[in-house]
Motif scaffolding. Structure first.
Motif, PDB file in Angstrom:
ATOM      1  N   ALA A   1       0.834  -1.204   0.000  1.00  0.00           N
ATOM      2  CA  ALA A   1       0.000   0.000   0.000  1.00  0.00           C
ATOM      3  C   ALA A   1       0.866   1.250   0.000  1.00  0.00           C
ATOM      4  CB  ALA A   1      -0.929  -0.003   1.219  1.00  0.00           C
ATOM      5  N   ILE A   2       2.075   1.153   0.586  1.00  0.00           N
ATOM      6  CA  ILE A   2       3.067   2.225   0.525  1.00  0.00           C
ATOM      7  C   ILE A   2       4.360   1.638  -0.015  1.00  0.00           C
ATOM      8  CG2 ILE A   2       2.012   3.480   2.458  1.00  0.00           C
ATOM      9  CD1 ILE A   2       4.282   2.481   4.239  1.00  0.00           C
ATOM     10  N   ASP A   3       5.207   2.506  -0.564  1.00  0.00           N
ATOM     11  CA  ASP A   3       6.474   2.040  -1.118  1.00  0.00           C
ATOM     12  C   ASP A   3       7.516   1.819  -0.026  1.00  0.00           C
ATOM     13  OD1 ASP A   3       5.378   2.178  -3.624  1.00  0.00           O
ATOM     14  OD2 ASP A   3       6.116   4.202  -4.029  1.00  0.00           O
ATOM     15  N   ASP A   4       7.566   2.758   0.931  1.00  0.00           N
ATOM     16  CA  ASP A   4       8.590   2.646   1.964  1.00  0.00           C
ATOM     17  C   ASP A   4       8.250   3.610   3.095  1.00  0.00           C
ATOM     18  OD1 ASP A   4      10.804   1.701   3.234  1.00  0.00           O
ATOM     19  OD2 ASP A   4      12.271   2.552   1.853  1.00  0.00           O
ATOM     20  N   PHE A   5       8.917   3.417   4.233  1.00  0.00           N
ATOM     21  CA  PHE A   5       8.759   4.331   5.366  1.00  0.00           C
ATOM     22  C   PHE A   5      10.035   4.289   6.197  1.00  0.00           C
ATOM     23  CE2 PHE A   5       7.823   0.352   7.448  1.00  0.00           C
ATOM     24  CZ  PHE A   5       8.249   0.526   8.763  1.00  0.00           C
ATOM     25  N   MET A   6      10.187   5.263   7.068  1.00  0.00           N
ATOM     26  CA  MET A   6      11.307   5.261   8.002  1.00  0.00           C
ATOM     27  C   MET A   6      10.943   6.098   9.227  1.00  0.00           C
ATOM     28  SD  MET A   6      14.161   7.901   6.380  1.00  0.00           S
ATOM     29  CE  MET A   6      15.313   7.478   7.683  1.00  0.00           C
ATOM     30  N   GLU A   7      11.558   5.750  10.335  1.00  0.00           N
ATOM     31  CA  GLU A   7      11.436   6.529  11.564  1.00  0.00           C
ATOM     32  C   GLU A   7      12.725   7.313  11.746  1.00  0.00           C
ATOM     33  OE1 GLU A   7      10.687   5.904  16.395  1.00  0.00           O
ATOM     34  OE2 GLU A   7      10.676   4.191  15.015  1.00  0.00           O
ATOM     35  N   LEU A   8      12.623   8.625  11.884  1.00  0.00           N
ATOM     36  CA  LEU A   8      13.812   9.456  11.974  1.00  0.00           C
ATOM     37  C   LEU A   8      14.472   9.297  13.337  1.00  0.00           C
ATOM     38  CD1 LEU A   8      12.742  12.785  10.238  1.00  0.00           C
ATOM     39  CD2 LEU A   8      13.483  10.626   9.247  1.00  0.00           C
TER      40      LEU A   8
ATOM     41  N   VAL B   1       3.486  10.530  -3.563  1.00  0.00           N
ATOM     42  CA  VAL B   1       3.050  11.267  -2.370  1.00  0.00           C
ATOM     43  C   VAL B   1       4.106  11.075  -1.293  1.00  0.00           C
ATOM     44  CG1 VAL B   1       1.305  11.494  -0.566  1.00  0.00           C
ATOM     45  CG2 VAL B   1       0.618  10.949  -2.910  1.00  0.00           C
ATOM     46  N   ARG B   2       4.534  12.169  -0.699  1.00  0.00           N
ATOM     47  CA  ARG B   2       5.446  12.125   0.444  1.00  0.00           C
ATOM     48  C   ARG B   2       4.696  12.629   1.671  1.00  0.00           C
ATOM     49  NH1 ARG B   2      10.840  15.192  -0.656  1.00  0.00           N
ATOM     50  NH2 ARG B   2       9.367  16.903  -0.882  1.00  0.00           N
ATOM     51  N   ALA B   3       4.853  11.954   2.789  1.00  0.00           N
ATOM     52  CA  ALA B   3       4.098  12.324   3.987  1.00  0.00           C
ATOM     53  C   ALA B   3       4.989  12.255   5.212  1.00  0.00           C
ATOM     54  CB  ALA B   3       2.887  11.409   4.159  1.00  0.00           C
ATOM     55  N   ARG B   4       4.680  13.132   6.158  1.00  0.00           N
ATOM     56  CA  ARG B   4       5.457  13.223   7.407  1.00  0.00           C
ATOM     57  C   ARG B   4       4.484  13.309   8.575  1.00  0.00           C
ATOM     58  NH1 ARG B   4       7.952  17.132  10.870  1.00  0.00           N
ATOM     59  NH2 ARG B   4      10.181  16.723  11.244  1.00  0.00           N
TER      60      ARG B   4
ATOM     61  N   ARG C   1       9.178  19.533   3.209  1.00  0.00           N
ATOM     62  CA  ARG C   1       9.819  19.895   1.942  1.00  0.00           C
ATOM     63  C   ARG C   1      11.342  20.014   2.050  1.00  0.00           C
ATOM     64  NH1 ARG C   1       5.683  24.704  -0.162  1.00  0.00           N
ATOM     65  NH2 ARG C   1       4.079  23.304  -1.034  1.00  0.00           N
ATOM     66  N   GLU C   2      11.841  20.504   3.167  1.00  0.00           N
ATOM     67  CA  GLU C   2      13.261  20.843   3.257  1.00  0.00           C
ATOM     68  C   GLU C   2      14.077  19.879   4.104  1.00  0.00           C
ATOM     69  OE1 GLU C   2      13.647  24.887   4.477  1.00  0.00           O
ATOM     70  OE2 GLU C   2      12.367  25.684   2.866  1.00  0.00           O
ATOM     71  N   ASP C   3      13.428  19.043   4.890  1.00  0.00           N
ATOM     72  CA  ASP C   3      14.171  18.134   5.765  1.00  0.00           C
ATOM     73  C   ASP C   3      13.723  16.699   5.521  1.00  0.00           C
ATOM     74  OD1 ASP C   3      16.019  17.474   7.717  1.00  0.00           O
ATOM     75  OD2 ASP C   3      14.576  17.640   9.351  1.00  0.00           O
ATOM     76  N   TRP C   4      13.601  16.339   4.254  1.00  0.00           N
ATOM     77  CA  TRP C   4      13.122  15.009   3.862  1.00  0.00           C
ATOM     78  C   TRP C   4      14.283  14.026   3.833  1.00  0.00           C
ATOM     79  CZ3 TRP C   4       8.705  12.528   3.571  1.00  0.00           C
ATOM     80  CH2 TRP C   4       8.609  11.366   2.808  1.00  0.00           C
ATOM     81  N   HIS C   5      14.085  12.835   4.397  1.00  0.00           N
ATOM     82  CA  HIS C   5      15.159  11.853   4.503  1.00  0.00           C
ATOM     83  C   HIS C   5      14.929  10.604   3.668  1.00  0.00           C
ATOM     84  CE1 HIS C   5      15.526  14.348   8.113  1.00  0.00           C
ATOM     85  NE2 HIS C   5      16.782  13.943   8.214  1.00  0.00           N
ATOM     86  N   LEU C   6      13.693  10.251   3.400  1.00  0.00           N
ATOM     87  CA  LEU C   6      13.371   8.990   2.737  1.00  0.00           C
ATOM     88  C   LEU C   6      13.553   9.136   1.224  1.00  0.00           C
ATOM     89  CD1 LEU C   6      12.375   6.097   3.236  1.00  0.00           C
ATOM     90  CD2 LEU C   6      10.035   6.956   3.025  1.00  0.00           C
ATOM     91  N   LEU C   7      14.802   9.066   0.786  1.00  0.00           N
ATOM     92  CA  LEU C   7      15.136   9.285  -0.621  1.00  0.00           C
ATOM     93  C   LEU C   7      15.240   7.956  -1.369  1.00  0.00           C
ATOM     94  CD1 LEU C   7      17.973  11.938  -0.160  1.00  0.00           C
ATOM     95  CD2 LEU C   7      15.583  12.377  -0.734  1.00  0.00           C
ATOM     96  N   THR C   8      14.846   7.980  -2.627  1.00  0.00           N
ATOM     97  CA  THR C   8      15.098   6.834  -3.493  1.00  0.00           C
ATOM     98  C   THR C   8      16.557   6.876  -3.941  1.00  0.00           C
ATOM     99  OG1 THR C   8      14.502   8.045  -5.501  1.00  0.00           O
ATOM    100  CG2 THR C   8      12.712   6.936  -4.302  1.00  0.00           C
ATOM    101  N   LEU C   9      17.017   5.799  -4.568  1.00  0.00           N
ATOM    102  CA  LEU C   9      18.405   5.774  -5.053  1.00  0.00           C
ATOM    103  C   LEU C   9      18.646   6.886  -6.064  1.00  0.00           C
ATOM    104  CD1 LEU C   9      19.009   1.922  -5.478  1.00  0.00           C
ATOM    105  CD2 LEU C   9      19.877   3.446  -3.676  1.00  0.00           C
ATOM    106  N   GLN C  10      17.675   7.123  -6.946  1.00  0.00           N
ATOM    107  CA  GLN C  10      17.827   8.177  -7.936  1.00  0.00           C
ATOM    108  C   GLN C  10      17.894   9.547  -7.279  1.00  0.00           C
ATOM    109  OE1 GLN C  10      18.419   7.824 -11.132  1.00  0.00           O
ATOM    110  NE2 GLN C  10      18.507  10.051 -11.464  1.00  0.00           N
ATOM    111  N   GLU C  11      17.042   9.771  -6.278  1.00  0.00           N
ATOM    112  CA  GLU C  11      17.061  11.052  -5.581  1.00  0.00           C
ATOM    113  C   GLU C  11      18.363  11.251  -4.819  1.00  0.00           C
ATOM    114  OE1 GLU C  11      12.244  11.547  -4.738  1.00  0.00           O
ATOM    115  OE2 GLU C  11      13.543  10.571  -3.273  1.00  0.00           O
TER     116      GLU C  11
END
Length: 382
Positions: free
Chosen positions: A43-50, A74-77, A276-286
């Motif tokens: 249902a989601i691609d990935d997630f992480m806990e900072l 969609v990116r969500a925090r 927008r400015e402190d996003w951590h969950l990056l794909t390999l391309q990003e």
């Protein structure tokens, strides 16, 4: 007419917002299990806990990303912190942003972070402690009703709907309007119901809001400040049949209200900036693009520092030449005046002219400023 004490920026049409309260147990444990289940089911691609932030150790932050409508990222925090006002429970704030304007037919971000089911403890409005997407009877006391409705219109996080029951309803009439709404609106609505005898006290409590509830009808509260283009008559429903059938007019009013341009809710601006400015969950391309950007900035900083070094070296050489000329002129002046048709420049004038030439060169490229600015950009990206 309701007015705002301060002008807040508008909510972008790509953004979905919600705020609530988790009432029992550890919200962090619930989120970890729920997000892992969503990832396992795709249902989601990935997630992480900072990692824990030393500046705010009591706050926990989770990030998740998924694709809505097939290919819209969609990116969500979601941030969780203790409820400061109650001493128990935890408040949560959720900000999601899509690559395209938000479509309420997409899944609710809250429903992707939190578990669904009858025994959940997260779907409560943080301001009023009322259930999201369920029916909440108004207090029997008119003064309490007034205080409650006054609090509901502040903050701007949720859509509040007030329904008057023209007569006592059975179980069929206890169906919340959220059940008929698009998925993206189901966790953004707080529904209040007034008993048949409460209509007069209800409309007294709504004085000053610019809206009134028709007998047996409903109204969407405008909030403070009211959305742009809001007309109370457009969001008032004359009759709501509480017989278990779909309340088409009320669903239409809520959906149209949700589409109006609205100011960002209180405290939402910082949360959106963090997304927008402190996003951590990056794909390999990003991540690759981010590293390429850093390399480009390092190269720019190095070039600027090289220019600055060359300029200062030139300045040092010019200063040495000026000093030598000054010393030579001083020795000549000590030996006595020489006859000449044209007066020779004084040693001080020669030194001043040298530094004036350097000043012109220095102001043209401004290499030192470029180096400082480039170094600051590199530092901020690290």
């Amino acid at each position: 007419m309701q007015t705002s004490l301060s002008v807040r920026p508008m909510t972008p049409d790509t953004v979905w917002l919600a705020r609530g309260r988790h009432t029992r147990g550890s919200a962090e444990d619930v989120l970890r299990r729920s997000l892992q289940q969503r990832k396992d089911s795709q249902a989601i691609d990935d997630f992480m806990e900072l990692p824990e932030d030393e500046a705010a150790p009591a706050e926990r932050v989770f990030e998740a990303r998924w694709r809505a409508g097939g290919d819209v990222t969609v990116r969500a925090r979601l941030s969780v912190r203790p409820d400061a006002g109650e001493g128990h429970g935890q408040e949560w704030m959720l900000v999601a942003e899509a690559e395209q304007p938000w479509d309420h037919a997409w899944p609710s971000p809250a429903g992707l972070f939190w578990p669904e089911g009858p025994d959940t403890a997260w779907d409560q409005d943080a301001a009023t402690h009322l259930a999201l997407g369920e029916i909440n009877p108004l207090p029997a006391d008119d003064q309490e009703t007034r205080r409650l409705l006054r609090n509901t219109v502040r903050g701007g996080w949720h859509i509040h709907v007030v329904v008057h029951e023209a007569m006592t309803t059975d179980d069929r009439g206890r169906t919340p309007v959220a059940r008929w709404l698009p998925p993206g609106l189901r966790h953004r609505v707080v529904e209040h119901h007034a008993a048949p005898q409460q209509l007069r006290g209800l409309n007294w409590a709504l004085r000053g809001t610019g809206v009134q509830v028709p007998r047996g009808g409903a109204v969407v509260l405008p909030g403070v400040p009211a959305p742009e283009g809001h007309d109370a008559q457009d969001f008032s429903v004359r009759a709501v049949f509480l017989d278990g059938s779909r309340p088409a007019d009320l669903v239409d009013a809520v959906t149209r209200f949700a589409a109006l341009p609205r100011p960002l809710p209180v405290d939402a601006e910082d949360a959106l900036t963090a997304l927008r400015e402190d996003w951590h969950l990056l794909t390999l391309q990003e991540e690759l693009e981010r590293q390429r950007g850093l390399v480009a900035m390092y190269a720019e900083a190095l070039e600027a520092m090289t220019k600055s070094r060359d300029l200062y070296r030139e300045a040092a050489e010019s200063a040495h030449e000026a000093l030598a000329a000054y010393q030579e002129s001083a020795r000549t002046a000590a030996a006595g005046p020489r006859p000449s048709d044209t007066p020779a420049a004084s040693p001080l004038q020669q030194l001043t002219r040298t530094f004036e030439r350097f000043k012109v060169k220095r102001s043209a490229p401004a290499a030192g400023d470029e180096a400082d600015a480039a170094a600051q950009r590199v530092t901020s990206e690290q």
